[in-house]
Design an enzyme around this catalytic site. Sequence first.
Site, PDB file in Angstrom:
ATOM      1  N   HIS A  39       0.862  -1.181   0.000  1.00  0.00           N
ATOM      2  CA  HIS A  39       0.000   0.000   0.000  1.00  0.00           C
ATOM      3  C   HIS A  39       0.901   1.233   0.000  1.00  0.00           C
ATOM      4  CE1 HIS A  39      -2.539  -2.901   2.598  1.00  0.00           C
ATOM      5  NE2 HIS A  39      -3.006  -2.963   1.368  1.00  0.00           N
TER       6      HIS A  39
ATOM      7  N   GLU B 112      -4.104  -3.999  -4.339  1.00  0.00           N
ATOM      8  CA  GLU B 112      -5.570  -3.952  -4.415  1.00  0.00           C
ATOM      9  C   GLU B 112      -6.074  -2.528  -4.151  1.00  0.00           C
ATOM     10  OE1 GLU B 112      -6.060  -3.350  -1.193  1.00  0.00           O
ATOM     11  OE2 GLU B 112      -4.668  -4.596  -0.110  1.00  0.00           O
TER      12      GLU B 112
END
Length: 368
Positions: A272, A310
């Site tokens: 992330h 994601e």
Amino acid sequence: MKQRQFSDQDFESSAGQSESDEDLCVCPDQVSYTVICRDKTLHVQQGNDERSTIWRLYTQSGQLKLEWAVDWRVNQPQVTELLAAIEAAFTYYPHEKILYLSASTQSFDENLFTSGVLVRTTQDQVVVYAELFWQQARLWLSSIRSQAFPLMYVFSQGRRHPLRPPKPQGMVYSRYITWLGATLTFRTIDMTADLEHFNRWMNEPDVVAFWQEAGDLAKHRKYLEEIHSDTHMINLMACLDDKPFGYFEIYWAKEDRIAPYYDVDDYDRGWHVLIGEPHMRGKRFVTAWLPSISHYLFLDDDRTQRIVIEPRADNHKMIRNLTRSGYANLKEFDFPHKRAMLGMLSRERFFSEQLWVPQDPLTPSLVS
């Protein structure tokens, strides 16, 4: 080292121009060198020492060649000097896949062959394949394990996965970015130095829109401490010339919440990111840090064959940047807290297609 400041207009207009007079900073085996290219000649100098080796870098009959200016039979460069010259050669000619060394195969340390830095051809030539060279952790990682962490399966939160090695401390990755004229580094979080940066970034409106973690210092201290205590995650600060500009969380996918949503392998990694400094969100910065975080994760463990990510499905800019950096969009799926796009980058694609070189056509070439 000279510093250069770019505007987006400068970045676009420099496409296709030669930057062969750019000085490079490289650190093979943690030995710092400055490499200067002038008129097809590389000068490799260690720190402030007087010692300097000179190499000729040129193309001949469609081949990129590197030749030490001293007779190999009389004297030999240090291994780190050779590594520095090779990295510079592939930096100045970023799209070349093979570098030919002008020397006999008996002139080199055998360890360079067994590690894949050098390869002997059937014609008794010594070559360097970019695809193999960029998998040499000794060029960019701050510490190298003598062997891969042994395999032993354990359970955590009901998931079976390999026991992970201890978390690193301090700087883990360093790479000189030619088009920024600065060194990009990833290092582990220092709570004393980094908490205020992290708190300010998490309260920045563009970050809040995607992370939704606005709060005070106490909240963010607890947040970072929880990541630090989580064995499957590592939080990193991204810096340019030691100035923090972004934050990464990297994780082992098999222990992560993403694991149930695809056929996860033991050594898949994910990440992330938030870029906290608004003036460092342009394409010239993305083409530096995005391939570099992928590069770091592949170097950290040779068994990592895939990297997953994601982002929110509506984060179109991020998905576009990932696609340009080699990530394939596999599917949209629903996390409990968001609808996400599953992206994936394979080790083979990253190294075979030389994706550390920015793929954006507006990226300036080093050699025209």
